[in-house]
Design an enzyme around this catalytic site. Sequence first.
Site, PDB file in Angstrom:
ATOM      1  N   ALA A 110       6.150   9.093  -8.424  1.00  0.00           N
ATOM      2  CA  ALA A 110       6.220   9.030 -10.189  1.00  0.00           C
ATOM      3  C   ALA A 110       8.155  10.039 -10.300  1.00  0.00           C
ATOM      4  CB  ALA A 110       5.351   9.732 -10.920  1.00  0.00           C
ATOM      5  N   TYR A 166      27.552   6.824  -5.958  1.00  0.00           N
ATOM      6  CA  TYR A 166      27.849   8.146  -6.838  1.00  0.00           C
ATOM      7  C   TYR A 166      28.990   8.614  -5.328  1.00  0.00           C
ATOM      8  CZ  TYR A 166      23.289   6.850  -9.018  1.00  0.00           C
ATOM      9  OH  TYR A 166      22.195   6.178  -9.717  1.00  0.00           O
ATOM     10  N   GLY A 173       0.637  -1.347  -0.019  1.00  0.00           N
ATOM     11  CA  GLY A 173       0.102  -0.175   0.385  1.00  0.00           C
ATOM     12  C   GLY A 173       0.799   1.418  -0.197  1.00  0.00           C
ATOM     13  N   LYS A 178      21.025   2.631  -3.838  1.00  0.00           N
ATOM     14  CA  LYS A 178      21.544   1.411  -3.965  1.00  0.00           C
ATOM     15  C   LYS A 178      22.867   0.465  -4.005  1.00  0.00           C
ATOM     16  CE  LYS A 178      19.720   3.770  -8.235  1.00  0.00           C
ATOM     17  NZ  LYS A 178      20.121   4.769  -7.978  1.00  0.00           N
ATOM     18  N   ASP A 190      16.779   9.900  -5.622  1.00  0.00           N
ATOM     19  CA  ASP A 190      17.155   8.330  -5.886  1.00  0.00           C
ATOM     20  C   ASP A 190      18.800   8.706  -5.266  1.00  0.00           C
ATOM     21  OD1 ASP A 190      17.000   5.620  -7.000  1.00  0.00           O
ATOM     22  OD2 ASP A 190      19.217   7.040  -8.168  1.00  0.00           O
ATOM     23  N   GLN A 208       3.181   4.003  -1.576  1.00  0.00           N
ATOM     24  CA  GLN A 208       2.861   5.119  -2.383  1.00  0.00           C
ATOM     25  C   GLN A 208       4.673   5.371  -3.049  1.00  0.00           C
ATOM     26  OE1 GLN A 208      -0.534   5.781  -4.040  1.00  0.00           O
ATOM     27  NE2 GLN A 208      -1.072   4.246  -2.174  1.00  0.00           N
ATOM     28  N   HIS A 231      22.686  -2.605  -7.456  1.00  0.00           N
ATOM     29  CA  HIS A 231      22.540  -1.311  -8.545  1.00  0.00           C
ATOM     30  C   HIS A 231      23.162  -1.910  -9.754  1.00  0.00           C
ATOM     31  CE1 HIS A 231      24.138   2.631  -9.118  1.00  0.00           C
ATOM     32  NE2 HIS A 231      23.815   2.282 -10.003  1.00  0.00           N
ATOM     33  N   GLY A 261      17.105  12.361  -9.345  1.00  0.00           N
ATOM     34  CA  GLY A 261      18.405  11.717  -9.600  1.00  0.00           C
ATOM     35  C   GLY A 261      19.671  12.245  -8.554  1.00  0.00           C
TER      36      GLY A 261
END
Length: 317
Positions: free
Chosen positions: A14, A48, A9, A77, A43, A11, A110, A18
């Site tokens: 969208a 990174y 459930g 990741k 993200d 959310q 990753h 990055g």
Amino acid sequence: MKTYTLSNGDQMPALGLGTWKSEPGEVYKAIRTAISVGYKHFDCAYIYQNETEIGAALSDAIMTGEVNREELWITSKLWNTHHRQTDVKECLNVTLKALQLDYLDLYLVHWPVAHKKDVIFPQDGNSLVSLRDIPLEETWKGMEEVQKAGLVKHIGVANFSAKKIAQVNQSASQRIEVNQVELHPLLQQKDLLDFCRKEEVILTAYSPLGSRDRIPQMKAEDEPDLFEIPTVKAIAENHNCSPAQVLVAWAINRDTVVIPKSTNEARLKQNLKAANIQLSTDEMNKISNLDKHFRYVTGAFFALPGSDYTLANLWDE
Ligand code: A2P
């Protein structure tokens, strides 16, 4: 903001920001700006090498009351050095400490590639470990363990083919919930999208703008420029928006998550706004015809002689 519902459930927004190629020295400001203009989803990744600065920005934004932890969606990741089941938690703990968080919303494997533990970037075939020695199923068990321990809410993968998702899911007790791959009009991956829909795997689009800020060693000489594609430009004109906004809108209109990177305030705002642009069926069809199966991120840095890895078995195509 459109969201996608996971099996429990929760959310997932969208659109996320990055952070690949967001340099230390500028990423703190970018995250604070992004939060102030309404971004909720970030993200990140161990590799990174900017998670400490992102963590400082998240922590300051939470401390000043600008945003609650619960409103945020934070992805990170697992790096390729930590694919052994018993190593997953070690890598995750470094990320959690850097980000100043006690849990992640989503943790991804990753790459379907394993390195020797002391090799951050592989230089030769000897730096890599075959998937026969550390199978993806073993790494996935480590992922399930950190989820069970409450350190991450959801687990998934990145750069996985349909074949690899099916292989891991076969023996999984927690199925893969998200797959993050390169997606844009020149690399639409329609078969993978269909497969993920059937398997209830959310697909996230990385490099949605073509990642023009990659280091030169990662760029081909005559790469196409997504912003210059006539169809994309014409649709942008029609909506009185930028080509970048069309690319972001396209990703969301086809029900994928999208994570455009920016450290610039005007472009951060522009990309967020693009999440609400509705493209017509005709426009979506026109973009659908642009597919060339062209990758900006080829994965060639893993296809090293003397290892088991080839581009064919990396992408299963
Ligand atoms: P900047 O960070 O200076 O805004 P991707 O998300 O595919 O990796 O692409 C990131 C690249 O696209 C970066 O060079 C980023 O630059 C640039 N970029 C991000 N948003 C926009 C935009 N709305 N218009 C033009 N370029 C953008």
